[in-house]
Each structure stands twice: as structure tokens, then as C-alpha cells.
Design a protein around this motif. Structure first.
Motif, PDB file in Angstrom:
ATOM      1  N   MET A   1       0.659  12.350  31.135  1.00  9.37           N
ATOM      2  CA  MET A   1       1.371  12.508  29.877  1.00  9.37           C
ATOM      3  C   MET A   1       1.728  13.985  29.658  1.00  9.37           C
ATOM      4  N   ARG A   2       2.976  14.193  29.320  1.00  8.25           N
ATOM      5  CA  ARG A   2       3.427  15.568  29.062  1.00  8.25           C
ATOM      6  C   ARG A   2       3.843  15.686  27.600  1.00  8.25           C
ATOM      7  N   VAL A   3       3.239  16.652  26.928  1.00  7.69           N
ATOM      8  CA  VAL A   3       3.417  16.774  25.480  1.00  7.69           C
ATOM      9  C   VAL A   3       3.802  18.212  25.133  1.00  7.69           C
ATOM     10  N   ILE A   4       4.721  18.356  24.188  1.00  7.48           N
ATOM     11  CA  ILE A   4       5.017  19.667  23.609  1.00  7.48           C
ATOM     12  C   ILE A   4       4.526  19.663  22.170  1.00  7.48           C
ATOM     13  N   LEU A   5       3.691  20.643  21.817  1.00  4.54           N
ATOM     14  CA  LEU A   5       3.315  20.845  20.414  1.00  4.54           C
ATOM     15  C   LEU A   5       4.161  21.978  19.887  1.00  4.54           C
ATOM     16  N   LEU A   6       4.988  21.642  18.909  1.00  3.18           N
ATOM     17  CA  LEU A   6       5.918  22.614  18.347  1.00  3.18           C
ATOM     18  C   LEU A   6       5.436  22.957  16.937  1.00  3.18           C
ATOM     19  N   GLY A   7       5.571  24.207  16.553  1.00  7.20           N
ATOM     20  CA  GLY A   7       5.185  24.558  15.191  1.00  7.20           C
ATOM     21  C   GLY A   7       5.113  26.058  15.016  1.00  7.20           C
ATOM     22  N   ALA A   8       5.176  26.476  13.751  1.00  2.07           N
ATOM     23  CA  ALA A   8       5.158  27.902  13.417  1.00  2.07           C
ATOM     24  C   ALA A   8       3.839  28.537  13.847  1.00  2.07           C
ATOM     25  N   PRO A   9       3.799  29.871  13.865  1.00  5.32           N
ATOM     26  CA  PRO A   9       2.526  30.554  14.066  1.00  5.32           C
ATOM     27  C   PRO A   9       1.536  30.030  13.031  1.00  5.32           C
ATOM     28  N   GLY A  10       0.330  29.724  13.460  1.00  5.17           N
ATOM     29  CA  GLY A  10      -0.696  29.280  12.517  1.00  5.17           C
ATOM     30  C   GLY A  10      -0.584  27.837  12.087  1.00  5.17           C
ATOM     31  N   ALA A  11       0.331  27.067  12.670  1.00  4.67           N
ATOM     32  CA  ALA A  11       0.481  25.660  12.271  1.00  4.67           C
ATOM     33  C   ALA A  11      -0.716  24.816  12.719  1.00  4.67           C
ATOM     34  N   GLY A  12      -1.455  25.328  13.694  1.00  2.00           N
ATOM     35  CA  GLY A  12      -2.613  24.574  14.194  1.00  2.00           C
ATOM     36  C   GLY A  12      -2.402  24.035  15.603  1.00  2.00           C
ATOM     37  N   LYS A  13      -1.437  24.576  16.321  1.00  2.52           N
ATOM     38  CA  LYS A  13      -1.152  24.093  17.689  1.00  2.52           C
ATOM     39  C   LYS A  13      -2.374  24.264  18.595  1.00  2.52           C
ATOM     40  N   GLY A  14      -2.934  25.462  18.586  1.00  2.00           N
ATOM     41  CA  GLY A  14      -4.070  25.743  19.470  1.00  2.00           C
ATOM     42  C   GLY A  14      -5.288  24.909  19.112  1.00  2.00           C
ATOM     43  N   THR A  15      -5.538  24.778  17.811  1.00  2.00           N
ATOM     44  CA  THR A  15      -6.682  23.990  17.334  1.00  2.00           C
ATOM     45  C   THR A  15      -6.566  22.547  17.819  1.00  2.00           C
ATOM     46  N   GLN A  16      -5.402  21.948  17.626  1.00  3.28           N
ATOM     47  CA  GLN A  16      -5.213  20.547  18.004  1.00  3.28           C
ATOM     48  C   GLN A  16      -5.115  20.379  19.519  1.00  3.28           C
ATOM     49  N   ALA A  17      -4.526  21.369  20.191  1.00  2.91           N
ATOM     50  CA  ALA A  17      -4.397  21.282  21.653  1.00  2.91           C
ATOM     51  C   ALA A  17      -5.765  21.154  22.300  1.00  2.91           C
ATOM     52  N   GLN A  18      -6.735  21.894  21.777  1.00  6.51           N
ATOM     53  CA  GLN A  18      -8.087  21.831  22.342  1.00  6.51           C
ATOM     54  C   GLN A  18      -8.645  20.410  22.237  1.00  6.51           C
ATOM     55  N   LEU A  19      -8.362  19.755  21.092  1.00  9.46           N
ATOM     56  CA  LEU A  19      -8.912  18.415  20.871  1.00  9.46           C
ATOM     57  C   LEU A  19      -8.201  17.374  21.732  1.00  9.46           C
ATOM     58  N   ILE A  20      -6.885  17.511  21.869  1.00  8.37           N
ATOM     59  CA  ILE A  20      -6.117  16.545  22.676  1.00  8.37           C
ATOM     60  C   ILE A  20      -6.469  16.685  24.152  1.00  8.37           C
ATOM     61  N   MET A  21      -6.613  17.927  24.558  1.00  6.43           N
ATOM     62  CA  MET A  21      -6.929  18.214  25.955  1.00  6.43           C
ATOM     63  C   MET A  21      -8.230  17.515  26.363  1.00  6.43           C
ATOM     64  N   GLU A  22      -9.230  17.609  25.474  1.00 10.52           N
ATOM     65  CA  GLU A  22     -10.514  16.970  25.787  1.00 10.52           C
ATOM     66  C   GLU A  22     -10.360  15.451  25.833  1.00 10.52           C
ATOM     67  N   LYS A  23      -9.615  14.915  24.888  1.00 10.10           N
ATOM     68  CA  LYS A  23      -9.481  13.456  24.782  1.00 10.10           C
ATOM     69  C   LYS A  23      -8.702  12.866  25.970  1.00 10.10           C
ATOM     70  N   PHE A  24      -7.626  13.511  26.392  1.00  7.35           N
ATOM     71  CA  PHE A  24      -6.765  12.929  27.418  1.00  7.35           C
ATOM     72  C   PHE A  24      -6.978  13.533  28.812  1.00  7.35           C
ATOM     73  N   GLY A  25      -7.818  14.561  28.887  1.00  9.34           N
ATOM     74  CA  GLY A  25      -8.097  15.158  30.202  1.00  9.34           C
ATOM     75  C   GLY A  25      -6.893  15.841  30.825  1.00  9.34           C
ATOM     76  N   ILE A  26      -6.026  16.379  29.982  1.00  9.57           N
ATOM     77  CA  ILE A  26      -4.880  17.155  30.501  1.00  9.57           C
ATOM     78  C   ILE A  26      -5.032  18.598  30.023  1.00  9.57           C
TER      79      ILE A  26
END
Ligand code: AP5
Ligand code: ZN
Length: 217
Positions: A1-26
């Protein structure tokens, strides 16, 4: 699965990316984290990027595109990846389309500008891993220290109010046009970018995570 998280600085991209990465193993591919590592290591790329990043501007497209193209050839990207903070300009997005890098989901995390400054002034990060905290909304278990390693947390040099406002301006000028770009592709039935979803980034970290998991199935 290939995903782009788009959003302003501070939108929470990094925070959520860490959680998705663990869940999907990507893997999370954060161009910001990669650039910060290059600055720290003093590589030629880091030397070029350092002042641009500190001022809140964007690093030139050709450098970023080369960096990402190389990164996605790694074996850990075989089952997909999550782009965090990339693409950030129309030429970066076009370079991925031209290279045949199809994307399953583009997800925009939307947060109003007023909220961003407060979020970034309270942000603390674990430099080595890129793990992100907030002194109030997402506090570490021990103040000032990373939950997993116990190492000290730092404040990013580009999180001063003045630089955050500059980064927001750059976002609206150069990155926000990607919203229309990807929405139009998805709406036209283009199989390279079939799905565009906007979610609100206001709410608890966990509620936003749940919304993302619903989108990703
Ligand atoms: P980059 O590192 O990508 O920074 P950014 O896009 O400005 O995004 P941030 O990391 O600031 O925000 P985030 O959305 O990840 O938020 P976070 O999860 O940390 O880029 C830095 C620089 O590198 C750029 O300015 C540019 O110079 C260069 N660069 C990078 N990529 C480039 C590219 N592709 N092209 C050209 N140049 C590039 O969360 C923020 C805070 O909010 C944290 O404290 C967090 O704990 C808190 N928080 C998270 N979620 C919530 C919530 N739901 N409620 C309350 N607080 C929350
Ligand atoms: Zn980030």
C-alpha cells in the motif's frame, strides 16, 4: 500500500505516520526527517538544505526528487510506504507520476492555521527516531524524554513562531495546490491516484488515527 499524507506544518503527519507504519508494516518516508539527518551528518545535501530549512523555505525539487527516488528502491519499500511531507510541490508530484509510482491513497489532514502555531511551539522530538510529542496534547511519559529510549527530547530550530508563519505561507503557496491536483486526478478515474480523502486534524491523536484506519481499511 502506498499512501501520501498531505497537510500543513504541524497538521500531525509525523504523529499519524508513526502509528500507520506500525499497523501496516510499511516504512514512513519523511523527507523532513531525511533532510534533518543529512544536516546532522554534514553531507553535501545537508549543507545545501540547512539554511533553507532553518528559514522555512523549500529545498529545491531536483534534490528532493533524487532523494526519494533512491529511497523507494530499498527492499523495505517492497510492500509500500507512507510519504510524510512529500510531495510538496506540483513538480514533485509530477515526478512521481512520470516515474510510474502509483499511489493508493492521498489523505489530507486539515488543520486551521490558528491551531498550528500553538501545536508547533509545544512540539518536542526525539531526534534519532523522529518520534513526536507535544508538551500538553501528546506528552511523553517522563517530561523531556523519549518513551522508548529515555533519551532527551529537543525542539526543532524551525519551530519558532516567525518561522512557523513563514512555513505556513509556503504551504499555502506551493503545497496546497496539490489538493486540487490530486482531487482532479482521483475524480477523473485516474488509476495512478484513485482515492483522495480529506479528514479533519482537529481532535485527539487517537480519534484521527481511527479516521485514518477507516479510510485505509
Ligand atoms: P517537515 O519535517 O516535513 O515539516 P512540516 O511539513 O513543516 O511538518 P511538521 O513536521 O512540522 O508537522 P507534522 O504534520 O509532521 O506534525 P507533527 O505530527 O509533528 O519539513 C521540514 C522542512 O524540510 C521544510 O520546511 C523544508 O525546508 C524541508 N522539506 C521537507 N520535505 C520537503 C520537500 N518534499 N520538498 C522541499 N523541502 C522539503 O505534530 C505537530 C505537533 O502537534 C506535535 O507536537 C504533536 O505532538 C502535536 N499533535 C499531533 N496531533 C495532534 C492532535 N490531534 N491534537 C493536538 N496536538 C497534536
Ligand atoms: Zn513532521
Amino acid at each position: 500500500m502506498r499512501v501520501i499524507l498531505l497537510g500543513a506544518p504541524g497538521a500531525g503527519k509525523g504523529t499519524q505516520a508513526q502509528l500507520i507504519m506500525e499497523k501496516f508494516g510499511i516504512p514512513q518516508i519523511s523527507t523532513g526527517d531525511m533532510l534533518r539527518a543529512a544536516v546532522k551528518a554534514g553531507t553535501p545535501l545537508g549543507l545545501q538544505a540547512k539554511d533553507i530549512m532553518a528559514s522555512g523555505g523549500l529545498v529545491p525539487d531536483d534534490l528532493i526528487i533524487a532523494l526519494v527516488k533512491e529511497r523507494i528502491t530499498s527492499s523495505d519499500c517492497a510492500n509500500g510506504f507512507l510519504f510524510d511531507g512529500f510531495p510538496r510541490t506540483i513538480p514533485q508530484a509530477e515526478a512521481m507520476l512520470d516515474a510510474g509510482v502509483d499511489i493508493d491513497h492521498v489523505i489530507e489532514i486539515h488543520v486551521p492555521d490558528e491551531e498550528i502555531v500553538a501545536r508547533l511551539s509545544g512540539r518536542r522530538v526525539h531526534e534519532a527516531s523522529g518520534r513526536v510529542y507535544h508538551i500538553i496534547h501528546n506528552a511523553p511519559k517522563v517530561e523531556g524524554h523519549d518513551d522508548l529510549t529515555g533519551e532527551p527530547l529537543i525542539q526543532r530550530p524551525d519551530d519558532t513562531e516567525e518561522t512557523v508563519r513563514k512555513r505556513l505561507g509556503v504551504y499555502h503557496d506551493q503545497t496546497e495546490p496539490l489538493v486540487g491536483f490530486y482531487q482532479a486526478l482521483a475524480a477523473s478515474g485516474n488509476t495512478k491516484v484513485p482515492k483522495y480523502t480529506r479528514i479533519s486534524g482537529i481532535g485527539s491523536v487517537d480519534s484521527i488515527r481511527q479516521q485514518l484506519l477507516t479510510v485505509l481499511g
